[in-house]
Design a protein around this motif. Structure first.
Motif, PDB file in Angstrom:
ATOM      1  N   PRO A  65      -1.461   8.000   9.372  1.00  0.00           N
ATOM      2  CA  PRO A  65      -1.383   8.378   7.850  1.00  0.00           C
ATOM      3  C   PRO A  65      -1.640   9.737   7.715  1.00  0.00           C
ATOM      4  O   PRO A  65      -2.989  10.467   8.318  1.00  0.00           O
ATOM      5  CB  PRO A  65      -2.439   7.464   7.202  1.00  0.00           C
ATOM      6  CG  PRO A  65      -2.676   6.261   8.216  1.00  0.00           C
ATOM      7  CD  PRO A  65      -2.569   7.095   9.462  1.00  0.00           C
ATOM      8  N   THR A 105      -2.472  12.999   4.655  1.00  0.00           N
ATOM      9  CA  THR A 105      -2.142  13.454   3.415  1.00  0.00           C
ATOM     10  C   THR A 105      -0.614  14.540   3.020  1.00  0.00           C
ATOM     11  O   THR A 105      -0.229  14.854   1.816  1.00  0.00           O
ATOM     12  CB  THR A 105      -3.353  14.235   2.756  1.00  0.00           C
ATOM     13  OG1 THR A 105      -3.369  15.377   3.578  1.00  0.00           O
ATOM     14  CG2 THR A 105      -4.443  13.617   2.451  1.00  0.00           C
ATOM     15  N   LEU A 151      -5.059   8.025  -0.188  1.00  0.00           N
ATOM     16  CA  LEU A 151      -4.388   8.063   1.063  1.00  0.00           C
ATOM     17  C   LEU A 151      -4.983   6.935   1.790  1.00  0.00           C
ATOM     18  O   LEU A 151      -4.433   5.861   2.247  1.00  0.00           O
ATOM     19  CB  LEU A 151      -4.103   9.197   1.846  1.00  0.00           C
ATOM     20  CG  LEU A 151      -3.568   9.137   3.295  1.00  0.00           C
ATOM     21  CD1 LEU A 151      -2.054   8.623   3.116  1.00  0.00           C
ATOM     22  CD2 LEU A 151      -3.895  10.138   4.159  1.00  0.00           C
ATOM     23  N   THR A 158      -3.722   3.318   2.782  1.00  0.00           N
ATOM     24  CA  THR A 158      -3.835   2.948   4.292  1.00  0.00           C
ATOM     25  C   THR A 158      -4.427   1.682   4.463  1.00  0.00           C
ATOM     26  O   THR A 158      -4.003   0.900   5.442  1.00  0.00           O
ATOM     27  CB  THR A 158      -4.757   4.013   5.137  1.00  0.00           C
ATOM     28  OG1 THR A 158      -4.274   5.364   4.715  1.00  0.00           O
ATOM     29  CG2 THR A 158      -4.842   3.669   6.398  1.00  0.00           C
ATOM     30  N   PHE A 185       0.679   6.346  -0.041  1.00  0.00           N
ATOM     31  CA  PHE A 185       0.890   6.273   1.243  1.00  0.00           C
ATOM     32  C   PHE A 185       1.739   7.219   2.144  1.00  0.00           C
ATOM     33  O   PHE A 185       2.950   6.950   1.855  1.00  0.00           O
ATOM     34  CB  PHE A 185       0.732   4.796   1.952  1.00  0.00           C
ATOM     35  CG  PHE A 185       0.684   4.585   3.148  1.00  0.00           C
ATOM     36  CD1 PHE A 185      -0.844   5.071   3.863  1.00  0.00           C
ATOM     37  CD2 PHE A 185       1.828   4.475   4.205  1.00  0.00           C
ATOM     38  CE1 PHE A 185      -1.067   4.846   5.218  1.00  0.00           C
ATOM     39  CE2 PHE A 185       1.433   4.345   5.562  1.00  0.00           C
ATOM     40  CZ  PHE A 185       0.157   4.712   6.043  1.00  0.00           C
ATOM     41  N   THR A 186       1.571   8.132   2.905  1.00  0.00           N
ATOM     42  CA  THR A 186       2.304   8.993   3.500  1.00  0.00           C
ATOM     43  C   THR A 186       1.860   9.060   4.909  1.00  0.00           C
ATOM     44  O   THR A 186       0.558   9.304   5.275  1.00  0.00           O
ATOM     45  CB  THR A 186       2.256  10.340   3.195  1.00  0.00           C
ATOM     46  OG1 THR A 186       1.021  10.763   2.691  1.00  0.00           O
ATOM     47  CG2 THR A 186       3.187  10.316   1.634  1.00  0.00           C
TER      48      THR A 186
END
Lengths: 460, 507
Positions: A80, A82, A100, A104, B62-63
């Motif tokens: 993951p 940002t 995030l 996650t 989410f990335t």
């Protein structure tokens, strides 16, 4: 864009300009490259707070185009990130990081999450610690390390990640020690192309003499439960010229654990045997089982070496006499020791490329000066491949074509010198490495096969 | 909308073209929402005060790690054979030297050029440079690059760090250029500035247009065609030879002189409008070199139209018709033999945007079903704004709709759900990070490192044969598929909607 104030740092910056100059054809990357150190622990997931390309750069180059190693459970493209944008640069990225991490936890299955920062949050001053501490308070297994690219390289980033896990995830109490349990701190995962096979062999050797090993990284590690066991170990073994020393010192301070430092990663019977005896003595192991194991390993090893002797003494078309090693101090020292003491090759140039911290350089020099009773080597420290290649060009390799232990960067140079190249370090883009190891008793045999297959296959 | 070569920084894709990185639906809907279909481009978007067209974009919390513009500068400017790329950055950005060296070396070998290492120099910014600035180090690195390699041009790639501390890269470059007598070209590609990496292509091309392309060419090379490409095999030379044309490959593996002569060429083409949109449009606008405005050269329809338009622009219609007829006659029996073997198979395309439009067309030519495709971004319009370049529209009109057409910035977690939705037999892919996931699901991938593999008439045959070859890999993939666990939570793996998190966030 305005210059932004750097976050407060504990250490003062050197007021005088540093001597670091341009670097061509890199041999290490920046601190956030340690995301692959987190990923080297089974079921641990790194989370990167950085620009959109940092994660890809770190894993594609260190894990893929370096032996095509694969990326681990949560590393590589799973990581993951940002992918910080203009908005995070201007307004700060703490909220984005919080979002995030939260998401996650709903998407990814991990035993521990390790937040690593890149240049952007470290420059704009995001309070990453407070974001992560909020999650820690909720009982989320998560730690953070400051690994902005300008702060150091992936070696120092690795130490930051290791220490983050120890300080933020392990309890303060050592509890009861387990006799015969050792924590192993050795090669840098992924940066060292052969780390998985090598750690497996080192673990096999230590278990062979009766120890139990927290190998901590790679497929042989039990993962985070093994890390939680770190304080229970009888001692820490630092098996490298310098990497891991600061961790051992931290553990000594935190848990009163003793540590043993062996700078030379053993390759071949002579070093492996010496290594095992030294560890056994430190651990206070009974001698008979240790010697039994050594005897069995040596018998096997020399049986194969006996076969190799025919080739080594009788091959008609010439074998290289002089060699150079261009690589990280750990492998450079290990290879030089093996090639000199076991094969009787002549060291022509040894260049250490990972920019070891100044305080460790004298000790590394001393190790090379004492390579063998009759051989002393003056090691050099360089990181810029242009300078390194010029040095190799001006090296006297005598009449025979040299053998160079280096990286993909040396391919053109070795053609120019009409020598032989064995790719042994980052980047090794023309090697596919699964479980291959070059250390210990077994690894040495694989290394001999590799060296002389390369030499022989070039001869016609 | 004109391309502005007066400013030193390129306008990002989102500013110029309205580029998006999150979308899910039918290809026909996306084509409809994009600017080409709206007729007068100047009117749409302007109502919001924005220059670019807008397509509604899905954005989630989410990335996963993506790719940055600087990497595209590495893979373009960094592969100019007699230039050097200076990376003004901490050493981590220099990691890209490894991958692009491998690609460069292998590309040189494929083209029969002398194999050599790439020439990248990192300024190696450290902590104190963040406080005191890195201009002096940049100056040193540029001069070192010149002394070491005597290049005919020096490119400078900026970085997140150099952008944030505000180094005056322009002044350093100008001073060095004056001293060294070769172009010293800043390419502004800070990773955080654009949400999609393709802006990095534009940054490279912007710099080349400003400082390398010959401004007032004294000669015109009427048979020279600029071919904007990467490192692929040389398929254009034999093809264009049939029309009496010569190829000028740019940007990868070109020399500085080959870049300079772009303004003398008769026309510009490319294998992919994502890569070529900026350079081709600017060459037309500022140097009068026409860009070929036609569907991309994939499948019969695209290749026919593309060749005819190139022939029209260069006045070679008769030669083109003859060549087209011969190629049809040659290739059709080969395809007729391939199609029965491929019929009933399902393919999935996950590549860059315009390239995917071409690949889906080729698969349909081969009778392979395509229910889904993932593109890493979408440009609602290309810089020409000419509807003849509407590659997505061409795909939908010529080959029919693609039911599950997804725009996503290389997000592996979504790729799982995407593949579950269509369950393909194989995938076609460029860009790393997704094929390994497919492999763990038992799905083999055709990784197209050579971007020219599926191009033109022969490309259809090539791809058909590659599919048959990769299907054999299923043995390997299915063996592993039953034995690995994925790092995603069971709840996520059960989620049918790849954009569930994004939709939740926008409710």
């Amino acid at each position: 864009m305005a210059i932004l104030a750097l976050k407060q740092r504990s250490a003062d910056l050197a007021p005088e300009p540093d001597s670091s100059g341009p670097i061509e054809l890199v041999r290490y990357i920046c601190a956030i490259g340690a995301l692959q150190s987190a990923a080297a622990i089974p079921r641990v997931v790194p989370i990167t707070h950085c620009g959109p390309g940092c994660t890809d750069k770190a894993y594609m180059n260190v894990a893929f185009y370096n032996g095509f190693q694969g990326t681990g459970w949560g590393g590589g493209p799973v990581t993951p990130s940002t992918n910080a944008s203009q908005r995070e640069v201007i307004f700060g990225g703490a909220d984005r990081l919080r979002e995030l991490i939260e998401s996650t936890l709903t998407v990814l299955d991990g035993d521990l999450f390790v937040v690593l920062t890149g240049c952007i949050p470290d420059l704009v001053g995001d309070d990453v610690g407070s974001v992560v501490r909020d999650f820690q308070k909720r009982g989320v297994p998560i730690v953070y390390a400051e690994t902005g690219g300008f702060r150091g390289n992936n070696f120092t980033g690795h130490e930051a990640v290791v220490q983050a896990i120890i300080e933020q995830h392990l309890g303060p109490d050592a509890g009861e020690r387990k006799a015969g349990l050792v924590n192993l701190w050795s090669l840098l995962p992924y940066q060292n192309t052969f780390w998985r096979g090598d750690l497996e062999e080192i673990k096999r050797l230590l278990e062979g003499i009766g120890l139990k090993v927290n190998v901590l990284f790679g497929p042989d590690s039990a993962g985070i439960s093994e890390w939680r066991d770190i304080p229970r170990a009888a001692f820490n073994l630092v098996l490298s010229p310098w990497l891991g020393l600061s961790t051992a010192k931290l553990l000594e301070k935190r848990y009163g654990q003793p540590w043993l430092h062996i700078p030379v990663v053993p390759i071949g019977a002579r070093q492996s045997t010496a290594f095992l005896r030294e560890v056994a003595a430190f651990a206070g192991l009974p001698s008979a089982p240790v010697e039994d194991f050594i005897a069995r390993e040596e018998a096997r090893y020399y049986n194969y070496i006996d076969g190799f002797t025919d080739f080594y003494s009788e091959y008609w078309w010439g074998l290289p006499a002089k060699f150079a090693v261009i690589g990280d101090s750990a492998y450079n020292l290990a290879l030089t020791k093996f090639l000199v003491t076991q094969l009787g090759l002549i060291p022509a140039r040894q260049i250490v490329t990972e920019d070891p911290p100044d305080e460790h350089r004298e000790a590394i020099r001393a190790q090379f000066r004492a390579i063998d009773h009759d051989v002393s080597v003056e090691v050099e420290f360089d990181e810029d491949s242009f300078v390194i290649h010029d040095k190799i060009r001006s090296t006297d390799f005598g009449q025979k074509p040299p053998i160079i232990f280096g990286t993909t960067w040396e391919r053109d140079l070795v053609k120019e010198l009409k020598g032989t190249l064995v790719e042994v370090g980052f980047p090794a883009s023309y090697e596919v490495v699964l479980s291959r190891s070059y250390v210990g008793y077994r690894g040495a045999l694989a290394l001999l096969e590799r060296i002389y297959t390369t030499v022989v296959s070039r001869s016609a | 909308m004109a391309i502005n070569l007066k400013t030193s920084s390129v306008e990002t894709r989102e500013q110029r073209l309205g580029t998006i990185i999150g979308w899910d639906g039918a290809a026909s809907s996306l084509a409809e929402e994009s600017a080409f279909s709206r007729g007068d481009c100047a009117s749409c978007g302007s109502s919001r005060g924005a220059k670019a067209r807008r397509v509604c974009e899905l954005q989630g919390p989410f990335t996963q790690g993506s790719v940055c513009s600087e990497q595209m500068v590495e893979c373009q400017a960094g592969n100019v054979r007699d230039a050097v790329l200076v990376q003004h950055s901490p050493i981590g950005c220099g990691a890209g030297q490894v991958i692009y060296n491998s690609i460069y070396r292998n590309g040189l070998a494929m083209r029969g050029l002398p194999v050599q290492n790439i020439r990248f120099v990192s300024t190696n910014l450290r902590e104190r440079d963040m406080v005191y600035g890195g201009a002096e180090k940049l100056d040193r690195a540029i001069r070192a690059a010149f002394d070491r390699h005597r290049p005919n041009a020096i490119f400078i790639a900026t970085s997140c760090a150099s952008g944030i501390i505000g180094d005056d890269v322009e002044s350093v470059a100008r001073a060095c250029e004056a001293d060294l007598g070769v172009p010293v070209i800043p390419l502004h590609c800070e990773g955080f500035k654009s949400k999609h990496w393709s802006t990095g292509f534009d940054a490279t091309q912007h710099g080349i247009l400003r400082q390398i392309v010959r401004r007032n060419p004294t000669r015109k090379q009427d048979d020279l065609i600029n071919v904007i490409n990467l490192w692929g095999t040389d398929v254009f030379t034999p093809m264009l030879k049939e029309l009496g044309l010569r190829v000028n490959y740019v940007v990868d593996m070109a020399t500085v002189e080959e870049l300079a002569q772009m303004s003398e060429a008769a026309a510009t083409v490319s294998f992919c409008y994502t890569l070529g949109t900026y350079l081709a449009a600017a060459l037309e606008q500022d140097y009068g070199v026409p860009q070929v405005k036609a569907p991309q050269p994939y499948g019969f329809a695209g290749t026919d139209a593309w060749l005819r338009e190139l022939a029209r622009v260069t006045g070679r219609e008769a030669l083109a018709e003859d060549y087209i007829a011969r190629e049809h006659a040659r290739v059709k029996p080969l395809l007729a033999a391939l199609r029965p073997k491929l019929k009933g198979l399902k393919g999935y395309v996950a590549t860059g945007s315009a390239y995917a439009h071409g690949m889906v067309g080729v698969l349909r030519e081969l009778d392979v079903e395509v229910d889904g495709s993932l593109v890493f971004h979408h440009d609602p319009v290309y810089d020409s704004e000419d509807p003849r370049q509407d590659s997505l529209g061409h795909l939908v009109e010529t080959y029919g709709d693609v039911k599950h057409f997804t725009v996503g910035n290389r997000q592996q977690y979504q790729f799982y759900n995407l593949l579950q939705r269509v369950k393909p037999d194989f995938i076609i892919i460029r860009h790393n990070g997704l094929a390994p996931l497919a492999a763990r699901l038992g799905i083999p991938a055709i990784p197209l490192g050579d971007e020219h593999h599926a191009l033109g008439y022969q490309g259809m045959v090539n791809l058909g044969e590659s599919i048959l070859a990769v299907l054999q890999h299923r043995k390997f993939h299915q063996d592993i598929a039953g034995r690995v666990r994925l790092p995603y939570k069971a709840s996520w793996l059960a989620e049918p909607d790849p954009f569930a998190l994004a939709r939740l966030a926008t409710v």
